[in-house]
Design an enzyme around this catalytic site. Structure first.
Site, PDB file in Angstrom:
ATOM      1  CE1 TYR A 173     -10.559   3.058   6.593  1.00 47.86           C
ATOM      2  CE2 TYR A 173     -11.150   5.518   6.978  1.00 47.86           C
ATOM      3  CZ  TYR A 173     -10.431   4.303   6.900  1.00 47.86           C
ATOM      4  OH  TYR A 173      -8.876   4.497   7.089  1.00 47.86           O
ATOM      5  CB  ALA A 233      -6.393  -0.048   6.608  1.00 49.54           C
ATOM      6  N   GLY A 237       0.766  -1.228   0.012  1.00 52.65           N
ATOM      7  CA  GLY A 237       0.003  -0.067   0.055  1.00 52.65           C
ATOM      8  C   GLY A 237       0.941   1.222   0.023  1.00 52.65           C
ATOM      9  CD  GLN A 238      -1.829   6.152  -0.577  1.00 51.83           C
ATOM     10  OE1 GLN A 238      -1.413   7.355  -0.847  1.00 51.83           O
ATOM     11  NE2 GLN A 238      -2.998   6.127  -0.224  1.00 51.83           N
ATOM     12  CB  THR A 283      -8.609   6.474   9.980  1.00 54.45           C
ATOM     13  OG1 THR A 283      -9.323   7.628   9.151  1.00 54.45           O
ATOM     14  CG2 THR A 283      -9.900   5.701  10.655  1.00 54.45           C
ATOM     15  CE  LYS A 318      -7.739   2.114  10.580  1.00 54.46           C
ATOM     16  NZ  LYS A 318      -6.489   1.224  10.004  1.00 54.46           N
ATOM     17  CD1 TRP A 370      -8.568  13.860   5.072  1.00 52.85           C
ATOM     18  CD2 TRP A 370      -7.963  15.510   3.416  1.00 52.85           C
ATOM     19  NE1 TRP A 370      -9.712  14.657   4.991  1.00 52.85           N
ATOM     20  CE2 TRP A 370      -9.433  15.768   4.415  1.00 52.85           C
ATOM     21  CE3 TRP A 370      -7.503  16.743   2.828  1.00 52.85           C
ATOM     22  CZ2 TRP A 370     -10.110  16.997   4.138  1.00 52.85           C
ATOM     23  CZ3 TRP A 370      -8.311  17.711   2.815  1.00 52.85           C
ATOM     24  CH2 TRP A 370      -9.566  17.977   3.336  1.00 52.85           C
ATOM     25  CG  ASP A 418      -5.381 -14.596   5.971  1.00 58.01           C
ATOM     26  OD1 ASP A 418      -5.617 -13.418   6.183  1.00 58.01           O
ATOM     27  OD2 ASP A 418      -5.967 -15.766   6.006  1.00 58.01           O
TER      28      ASP A 418
END
Length: 289
Positions: free
Chosen positions: A126, A61, A10-11, A102, A130, A151, A37
């Site tokens: 979401y 996530a 991911g990012q 988040t 979280k 963001w 996993d």
């Protein structure tokens, strides 16, 4: 110290991967879904034991905010159940843990920057899932911290910045909401913060500590878009619209600016201004073609 990075493709995971060689006191094991996993506790325990892991950065996530509204179980599995598995293994094997959360745990009805002990009240699946993940960490006996961010964007993966650049090159004009305010976070800056904390492992010496991290400043999605077009040198008109004119399946917080005083004070870090980080990211993106 050997660190397991989950959500490695991911990012944030990708940015950590790119910075890893700069932290010679840390050794890394990067794991995406195909390698591990995390929704299966037995798999996590076996993987951690086999690789002799000392710490975990959980970047994994379920981040499809709108899709989560109709896929609750899938979101809960990754954002909550999997976190519980990581926490359980961290407790059993005495591991350090950094868990990424988040700003969406807040309802967005505030008007001053959120501090860590403000009451949470997520308004969508979401954010709710979280928060469930956060609770596993907060109630654990492991040496761990939670870092809430907002963001997130990067040269990697799918994100708002890259979408705006793509649309800007395809269209003459676009509409972007101006009545949702928050702070963009350059994933590379967050990655450096996580690695800086872990490289001084004595700093993670408590149980379930909460921190906020985003870049400095506050901006609407509209103003963020304008800056993206400007710095990306994209000739596309950005028109301000209201949230009601851009309906989505999941509601977004109207205000999600977070106070970062605690993480700056506890770890002695300086946080870049959002425009400076955006400029750096766009230059990196252009250099990679």
């Amino acid at each position: 110290m050997k660190i397991l990075v989950t959500g490695a493709n991911g990012q944030l995971g990708s940015e950590i991967k790119g910075l890893a060689e700069l932290y010679s006191n840390l050794e890394f094991v990067f794991a995406g879904r195909s390698e591990l996993d995390i929704c299966n506790k037995a798999n996590v325990f076996e993987f951690v034991s086999k690789n002799q892991i000392d710490g975990i950065i959980n970047c994994a996530a379920y981040t499809a905010v709108d899709k989560a509204e109709t896929h609750y179980k899938a979101a809960e599995l990754v954002n909550a159940t999997a976190v519980g598995n990581l926490v359980s293994v961290a407790e059993e094997q005495n591991l350090k843990l950094i868990h990424i959360s988040t700003d969406c745990v807040f309802d967005g009805n505030g008007h001053i920057p959120y501090v860590e002990d403000f009451e949470v009240s997520p308004i969508g699946v979401y954010g709710k899932t979280k928060r469930f993940g956060e609770e596993y960490v907060l109630n654990s006996e492991s040496e761990s911290i939670i870092i809430r961010t907002s963001w997130l964007y990067s040269i990697f993966g799918h994100n708002f910045m890259k979408t705006m650049l793509l649309l800007g090159n395809q269209r003459d004009e676009i509409g972007v909401v101006f009545d949702q305010v928050g702070t963009p976070t350059y994933a590379r800056d967050l990655a450096q913060t996580c690695l800086g904390i872990l490289s001084r492992k004595e700093k993670i010496n408590g149980k379930g500590k909460l921190y906020h991290y985003s870049n400095e400043g506050a901006v609407s999605w509209y103003d963020f878009s304008k800056a993206i077009m400007e710095m990306g040198k994209v000739d596309c008109r950005v028109n301000p619209i209201e949230t009601k004119d851009y309906p989505t399946l999941a509601r977004r917080p109207a205000y999600s600016v977070m106070d970062k005083s605690k993480i700056k004070d506890d770890f002695g870090i300086e946080i870049p201004y959002w425009r400076d980080s955006l400029k750096e990211c766009i230059l990196r993106l252009k250099s990679k073609g």
